[in-house]
Design an enzyme around this catalytic site. Structure first.
Site, short mmCIF file in Angstrom:
data_model
loop_
_atom_site.label_atom_id
_atom_site.label_comp_id
_atom_site.label_asym_id
_atom_site.label_seq_id
_atom_site.Cartn_x
_atom_site.Cartn_y
_atom_site.Cartn_z
N ASP A 57 -17.78 38.98 163.66
CA ASP A 57 -16.43 38.76 163.15
C ASP A 57 -16.27 39.68 161.94
O ASP A 57 -16.88 39.47 160.89
CB ASP A 57 -16.24 37.30 162.74
CG ASP A 57 -14.82 37.01 162.28
OD1 ASP A 57 -14.05 37.96 162.02
OD2 ASP A 57 -14.46 35.82 162.17
N ASN A 84 -11.78 50.88 164.74
CA ASN A 84 -10.71 50.75 165.73
C ASN A 84 -10.13 49.34 165.80
O ASN A 84 -8.96 49.16 166.11
CB ASN A 84 -11.25 51.15 167.11
CG ASN A 84 -10.34 50.68 168.23
OD1 ASN A 84 -9.32 51.30 168.51
ND2 ASN A 84 -10.71 49.57 168.87
N TYR A 148 1.66 44.83 160.22
CA TYR A 148 0.77 45.76 160.91
C TYR A 148 1.05 47.19 160.45
O TYR A 148 0.13 47.95 160.12
CB TYR A 148 0.98 45.63 162.42
CG TYR A 148 0.21 46.60 163.27
CD1 TYR A 148 -1.13 46.38 163.57
CD2 TYR A 148 0.84 47.71 163.82
CE1 TYR A 148 -1.84 47.28 164.38
CE2 TYR A 148 0.15 48.61 164.62
CZ TYR A 148 -1.19 48.38 164.90
OH TYR A 148 -1.88 49.26 165.70
N GLY A 149 2.33 47.57 160.43
CA GLY A 149 2.68 48.91 159.97
C GLY A 149 2.25 49.15 158.54
O GLY A 149 1.75 50.22 158.20
N ALA A 150 2.46 48.13 157.68
CA ALA A 150 2.05 48.26 156.28
C ALA A 150 0.54 48.42 156.17
O ALA A 150 0.04 49.23 155.37
CB ALA A 150 2.52 47.04 155.49
N ALA A 151 -0.20 47.67 156.97
CA ALA A 151 -1.67 47.78 156.94
C ALA A 151 -2.13 49.15 157.39
O ALA A 151 -3.04 49.74 156.79
CB ALA A 151 -2.28 46.70 157.83
N LYS A 152 -1.50 49.70 158.43
CA LYS A 152 -1.91 51.01 158.92
C LYS A 152 -1.55 52.11 157.92
O LYS A 152 -2.27 53.11 157.80
CB LYS A 152 -1.26 51.29 160.28
CG LYS A 152 -1.80 50.42 161.41
CD LYS A 152 -3.29 50.63 161.62
CE LYS A 152 -3.80 49.89 162.85
NZ LYS A 152 -5.24 50.08 163.06
#
Length: 299
Positions: A57, A84, A148-152
């Site tokens: 994990d 990934n 998700y976009g902010a994290a990427k």
């Protein structure tokens, strides 16, 4: 082959994009370890070789430390880390509690940082490299997957900073995929007809295959990329056709015979660019913004 004798870890490497990356490294001659919370339905294999699976994990720092201790015990080295694992359900910001959005940030940004820190000693000793798997969602609005976009976006910036701090022993780069056809594409884009229609919105006319993302990762990990660090490699088939090209009416048949446009004068589309659906206008889901989930990388 290019990576004979090298050891590569691919997080979330049991399915989807991650499995494609693992297969590409196997084909290039590397010894590959894939990890996820659950084992794959079938072993990840290519070129007559099979990746080793170890469960972990990635959101548990102690478990991640134990994982890399096991890598050191079994393999004695680590040359490539591919961060990934990631994903997110489709959820509008107002429809999710802050803790749910925070978990998306944890998986897609905090976990790669945790993994990279745990792997640093091995990578430093081997003069290895880190490959982050980002997303086009990092550079444009991502309604429904905003966290998700902010994290990427944060992941790309993290990679650039790591590339400076860890040089010259460890190179760090980011792959930025667009839409990829995986075993879960039907959840994103519908049936085969829907997947094909979405593919036609990409300049190259189709979605990427997971192994094509893997080929880009192998290149960044190889000696042919020895002077590439802190870079972001777009693997998106040309990206997205700008929506305004199809909304503007300046080149529509109904207006072409209206006000004269002098020879060589640019239109709103620029010289020689025609608007309208016949020019390959975009429709459907934007690249990198699936309508249901992006968890096909987590494994």
């Amino acid at each position: 082959m290019e990576l004979d004798g090298r050891v590569a870890v691919v997080t979330g490497g049991t399915r989807g994009v991650g499995a494609g990356i693992a297969r590409a490294f196997l084909a290039a001659g590397a010894d590959v370890v894939v990890c996820a919370r659950r084992p794959p339905d079938a072993p990840v294999a290519s070129a007559g070789r099979t990746a080793r699976f170890l469960p972990v994990d990635l959101r548990d720092p102690a478990a991640v430390e134990d994982f890399f201790a096991e890598i050191a015990r079994r393999h004695g080295r680590l040359d490539v880390l591919v961060n990934n694992a990631g994903g997110a359900p489709y959820r509008l910001l107002r429809d999710g509690a802050p803790v749910r959005h925070a978990r998306v940030l944890e998986l897609n940004l905090v976990a790669p940082l945790t993994v990279s820190l745990a792997a640093h000693g091995l990578l430093h000793a081997a003069r290895g490299c880190v490959v982050m798997v980002g997303s086009v969602s990092a550079t444009r609005p991502s309604p429904g997957t905003a966290a998700y976009g902010a994290a990427k976006a944060g992941l790309e910036n993290l990679a650039r900073s790591m590339a400076v701090e860890w040089a010259p022993e460890v190179r760090v780069n980011t792959i930025v995929p667009g839409m990829v056809r995986t075993e879960l594409s039907h959840l994103h884009y519908g049936d085969a007809q829907g997947i094909a229609a979405v593919g036609r919105t990409v300049p190259l006319g189709r979605l990427a295959e997971p192994d094509e993302i893997g080929d880009a990762a192998v290149f960044l990990a190889s000696g042919r990329a020895a002077y590439i660090s802190g870079a972001s490699l777009l693997v998106h088939g040309g990206g997205e056709r700008p929506a305004f090209l199809d909304a503007a009416t300046v080149n529509d048949a109904a207006t072409v015979n209206g006000p004269a446009v002098g020879p060589g004068e640019p239109t709103a589309h620029g010289p020689g660019v025609a608007g309208g659906a016949g020019a390959g206008g975009s429709a459907g889901t934007p690249a990198g913004a699936p309508t249901r989930t992006t968890d096909d990388k987590e494994g």
